[in-house]
Each structure stands twice: as structure tokens, then as C-alpha cells.
Design a protein around this motif. Structure first.
Motif, PDB file in Angstrom:
ATOM      1  N   PHE A 158       5.549  -0.808 -11.766  1.00 37.20           N
ATOM      2  CA  PHE A 158       4.398  -1.339 -11.043  1.00 37.20           C
ATOM      3  C   PHE A 158       4.648  -1.142  -9.562  1.00 37.20           C
ATOM      4  CE2 PHE A 158       2.821  -5.130  -8.697  1.00 37.20           C
ATOM      5  CZ  PHE A 158       1.474  -4.847  -8.759  1.00 37.20           C
ATOM      6  N   THR A 159       3.626  -0.662  -8.850  1.00 32.96           N
ATOM      7  CA  THR A 159       3.724  -0.479  -7.411  1.00 32.96           C
ATOM      8  C   THR A 159       2.890  -1.560  -6.731  1.00 32.96           C
ATOM      9  OG1 THR A 159       3.975   1.893  -7.730  1.00 32.96           O
ATOM     10  CG2 THR A 159       3.405   1.140  -5.516  1.00 32.96           C
ATOM     11  N   ALA A 160       3.555  -2.407  -5.961  1.00 28.61           N
ATOM     12  CA  ALA A 160       2.881  -3.498  -5.252  1.00 28.61           C
ATOM     13  C   ALA A 160       2.328  -2.985  -3.928  1.00 28.61           C
ATOM     14  CB  ALA A 160       3.857  -4.643  -5.013  1.00 28.61           C
ATOM     15  N   THR A 161       1.383  -3.732  -3.368  1.00 30.66           N
ATOM     16  CA  THR A 161       0.829  -3.367  -2.074  1.00 30.66           C
ATOM     17  C   THR A 161       1.825  -3.739  -0.974  1.00 30.66           C
ATOM     18  OG1 THR A 161      -0.249  -5.511  -1.834  1.00 30.66           O
ATOM     19  CG2 THR A 161      -1.526  -3.756  -2.886  1.00 30.66           C
ATOM     20  N   ALA A 189      -2.800 -11.130   1.633  1.00 29.40           N
ATOM     21  CA  ALA A 189      -1.381 -11.265   1.282  1.00 29.40           C
ATOM     22  C   ALA A 189      -1.196 -12.368   0.246  1.00 29.40           C
ATOM     23  CB  ALA A 189      -0.548 -11.551   2.525  1.00 29.40           C
ATOM     24  N   ARG A 190      -1.906 -13.468   0.396  1.00 33.01           N
ATOM     25  CA  ARG A 190      -1.791 -14.569  -0.563  1.00 33.01           C
ATOM     26  C   ARG A 190      -2.380 -14.182  -1.919  1.00 33.01           C
ATOM     27  NH1 ARG A 190      -4.814 -18.907   1.690  1.00 33.01           N
ATOM     28  NH2 ARG A 190      -5.610 -17.459   3.238  1.00 33.01           N
ATOM     29  N   GLN A 191      -3.458 -13.388  -1.919  1.00 36.64           N
ATOM     30  CA  GLN A 191      -4.039 -12.926  -3.180  1.00 36.64           C
ATOM     31  C   GLN A 191      -3.076 -11.984  -3.907  1.00 36.64           C
ATOM     32  OE1 GLN A 191      -7.545 -11.089  -1.666  1.00 36.64           O
ATOM     33  NE2 GLN A 191      -8.830 -12.908  -1.920  1.00 36.64           N
ATOM     34  N   GLN A 192      -2.501 -11.061  -3.170  1.00 32.37           N
ATOM     35  CA  GLN A 192      -1.593 -10.074  -3.760  1.00 32.37           C
ATOM     36  C   GLN A 192      -0.298 -10.721  -4.254  1.00 32.37           C
ATOM     37  OE1 GLN A 192      -2.316  -6.810  -4.355  1.00 32.37           O
ATOM     38  NE2 GLN A 192      -4.354  -7.352  -3.664  1.00 32.37           N
ATOM     39  N   TRP A 193       0.082 -11.823  -3.653  1.00 30.94           N
ATOM     40  CA  TRP A 193       1.302 -12.531  -4.018  1.00 30.94           C
ATOM     41  C   TRP A 193       1.254 -12.977  -5.485  1.00 30.94           C
ATOM     42  CZ3 TRP A 193       2.596 -17.969  -1.663  1.00 30.94           C
ATOM     43  CH2 TRP A 193       3.894 -18.334  -2.002  1.00 30.94           C
ATOM     44  N   GLY A 194       0.215 -13.709  -5.851  1.00 32.82           N
ATOM     45  CA  GLY A 194       0.084 -14.186  -7.227  1.00 32.82           C
ATOM     46  C   GLY A 194      -0.178 -13.054  -8.206  1.00 32.82           C
ATOM     47  N   MET A 195      -0.977 -12.075  -7.764  1.00 24.97           N
ATOM     48  CA  MET A 195      -1.301 -10.961  -8.648  1.00 24.97           C
ATOM     49  C   MET A 195      -0.076 -10.111  -8.946  1.00 24.97           C
ATOM     50  SD  MET A 195      -2.290  -7.475  -9.070  1.00 24.97           S
ATOM     51  CE  MET A 195      -2.193  -6.932  -7.426  1.00 24.97           C
ATOM     52  N   ALA A 196       0.750  -9.840  -7.934  1.00 25.72           N
ATOM     53  CA  ALA A 196       1.952  -9.034  -8.136  1.00 25.72           C
ATOM     54  C   ALA A 196       2.924  -9.741  -9.064  1.00 25.72           C
ATOM     55  CB  ALA A 196       2.618  -8.726  -6.795  1.00 25.72           C
ATOM     56  N   ARG A 197       3.054 -11.049  -8.908  1.00 25.78           N
ATOM     57  CA  ARG A 197       3.955 -11.817  -9.776  1.00 25.78           C
ATOM     58  C   ARG A 197       3.470 -11.756 -11.221  1.00 25.78           C
ATOM     59  NH1 ARG A 197       4.632 -15.507 -13.760  1.00 25.78           N
ATOM     60  NH2 ARG A 197       6.552 -16.668 -13.532  1.00 25.78           N
ATOM     61  N   SER A 198       2.161 -11.883 -11.446  1.00 28.68           N
ATOM     62  CA  SER A 198       1.596 -11.818 -12.791  1.00 28.68           C
ATOM     63  C   SER A 198       1.799 -10.436 -13.409  1.00 28.68           C
ATOM     64  CB  SER A 198       0.112 -12.148 -12.768  1.00 28.68           C
ATOM     65  OG  SER A 198      -0.100 -13.468 -12.360  1.00 28.68           O
ATOM     66  N   MET A 199       1.627  -9.394 -12.605  1.00 24.70           N
ATOM     67  CA  MET A 199       1.827  -8.035 -13.107  1.00 24.70           C
ATOM     68  C   MET A 199       3.271  -7.804 -13.535  1.00 24.70           C
ATOM     69  SD  MET A 199      -1.083  -6.481 -13.096  1.00 24.70           S
ATOM     70  CE  MET A 199      -0.766  -4.738 -13.107  1.00 24.70           C
ATOM     71  N   ILE A 200       4.225  -8.320 -12.737  1.00 24.40           N
ATOM     72  CA  ILE A 200       5.641  -8.162 -13.082  1.00 24.40           C
ATOM     73  C   ILE A 200       5.965  -8.952 -14.343  1.00 24.40           C
ATOM     74  CG2 ILE A 200       7.990  -8.623 -12.287  1.00 24.40           C
ATOM     75  CD1 ILE A 200       6.898  -8.051  -9.418  1.00 24.40           C
ATOM     76  N   ALA A 201       5.403 -10.154 -14.480  1.00 28.85           N
ATOM     77  CA  ALA A 201       5.620 -10.942 -15.696  1.00 28.85           C
ATOM     78  C   ALA A 201       5.080 -10.209 -16.920  1.00 28.85           C
ATOM     79  CB  ALA A 201       4.959 -12.309 -15.556  1.00 28.85           C
ATOM     80  N   ASN A 202       3.937  -9.522 -16.764  1.00 27.57           N
ATOM     81  CA  ASN A 202       3.375  -8.751 -17.876  1.00 27.57           C
ATOM     82  C   ASN A 202       4.246  -7.541 -18.220  1.00 27.57           C
ATOM     83  OD1 ASN A 202       1.221 -10.459 -18.255  1.00 27.57           O
ATOM     84  ND2 ASN A 202      -0.157  -9.276 -16.967  1.00 27.57           N
ATOM     85  N   LEU A 203       4.886  -6.932 -17.209  1.00 27.51           N
ATOM     86  CA  LEU A 203       5.810  -5.828 -17.485  1.00 27.51           C
ATOM     87  C   LEU A 203       6.966  -6.324 -18.340  1.00 27.51           C
ATOM     88  CD1 LEU A 203       6.214  -4.000 -14.040  1.00 27.51           C
ATOM     89  CD2 LEU A 203       4.631  -3.465 -15.874  1.00 27.51           C
TER      90      LEU A 203
END
Length: 177
Positions: A35-38, A61-75
Motif C-alpha cells: 500500500f502506498t500512503a499519501t 492529513a487527519r483524514q488520511q491518517w485514519g484511512m491509511a491505518r485502516s488500509m494497513i490493517a486490511n493488508l
């Protein structure tokens, strides 16, 4: 403050994660995903957990924070347990069978529908009225299930069609005489 983003993603035994720039790669028993984060967040691996922190206080930045964490958890979930969608077929004469790498669907059309199984997903049909879609990519599994369901979505009068297992279909009353 993101309640989801604050939590670190724990890596179970047998799963490794490596960060290079803004890309995180997670390897596990079922495969490898990345996964590539912003640029709004920074990723770091400490011991057996991955943490995400925002690079500023902007709304994005706050939106991407929660979204990136969720994406990593899904990985992590994908490479350990995997994802699964179950479909059920209702209707007289409606059935599904696997023939090689093709799902053959008889859905009341004048011809059978041939659905080619994409790479990264396995489809099985334990009964001729059930379809099970499994894979390590949550988005791909859900998209394949939606594409199959699209061929004959459940209709509200008789309930015939392809539906997700456990899905409630609102039924309508027919015409009155």
C-alpha cells in the motif's frame, strides 16, 4: 484526533512489514500485499506493530491518517486470514457451476453466462446455488462479488436472483385484481 489512526496495527506471528518511503509491504502466509500512503502521513514499523502519524494538522492529513491505518490493517488481515464473500442464488433453474477457470451461471437468460475468474481470487461453488469468493485483496473480492451479483440482482416481487448470503431483500406486493 483520529481514534482509528491512534491505534497501532499489530503484526501477528509469521507476518513481516517493511517500509520504503511511503510504501509499506506486508508479507504473510497467504501472500504479499503493498500500500502506498499519501505524503500527508508517515509510516513506521516498531517491533511487531505498524504506526501511522499525520504530518500536520490539516483536515486532509487527519483524514488520511485514519484511512491509511485502516488500509494497513486490511493488508494484515488479507495475508493472514484472507477475505471471503458468499453469494446465494434463488430462482427455479438458476444455478452456478465451476468449469476450470470459468464460472458458468444459468440465470434464466437464453444463454449461460460465462464469468472468467480474475487473478488473485478463487471462486468455488460448493452447491449449485452457492458461490464462495476468496482472496487476499478485500477490494478485489468485493468487486468480483458485485460483478457476479450484477448479472441478476434480486428482484423485489419474487426474490429471484443472486444475493449476498444473509442479505435481506425487501419484498413488494403484486398487483391487485
Amino acid at each position: 484526533m483520529s481514534r482509528i489512526g491512534k491505534k497501532a496495527v499489530e503484526l501477528p506471528s509469521g507476518v513481516t512489514a517493511s517500509v520504503s518511503g511511503q510504501t509499506i509491504e506486508v508479507k504473510g502466509p497467504k501472500g504479499t500485499r503493498h500500500f502506498t500512503a499519501t505524503d500527508d502521513v508517515s509510516l513506521s514499523v516498531e517491533g511487531s506493530s505498524v504506526s501511522v502519524t499525520p504530518r500536520g494538522l490539516s483536515k486532509r492529513a487527519r483524514q488520511q491518517w485514519g484511512m491509511a491505518r485502516s488500509m494497513i490493517a486490511n493488508l494484515v488481515t488479507g495475508v493472514t486470514v484472507g477475505f471471503k464473500k458468499e453469494l446465494e442464488i434463488q430462482g427455479v433453474g438458476y444455478r452456478a457451476t465451476m468449469q476450470g477457470n470459468t464460472l458458468k451461471l444459468a440465470l434464466g437468460y437464453s444463454h449461460d453466462v460465462d464469468f472468467a475468474v480474475p487473478a488473485g481470487v478463487t471462486i468455488t461453488s460448493p452447491k449449485n446455488t452457492e458461490i464462495v469468493i476468496e482472496g487476499i485483496d478485500q477490494q478485489l473480492v468485493g468487486q468480483v462479488a458485485a460483478n457476479i451479483r450484477e448479472w441478476r440482482a434480486p428482484e423485489p416481487y419474487k426474490g429471484k436472483g443472486i444475493r449476498y448470503k444473509g442479505e435481506y431483500v425487501f419484498r413488494k406486493e403484486g398487483k391487485k385484481k
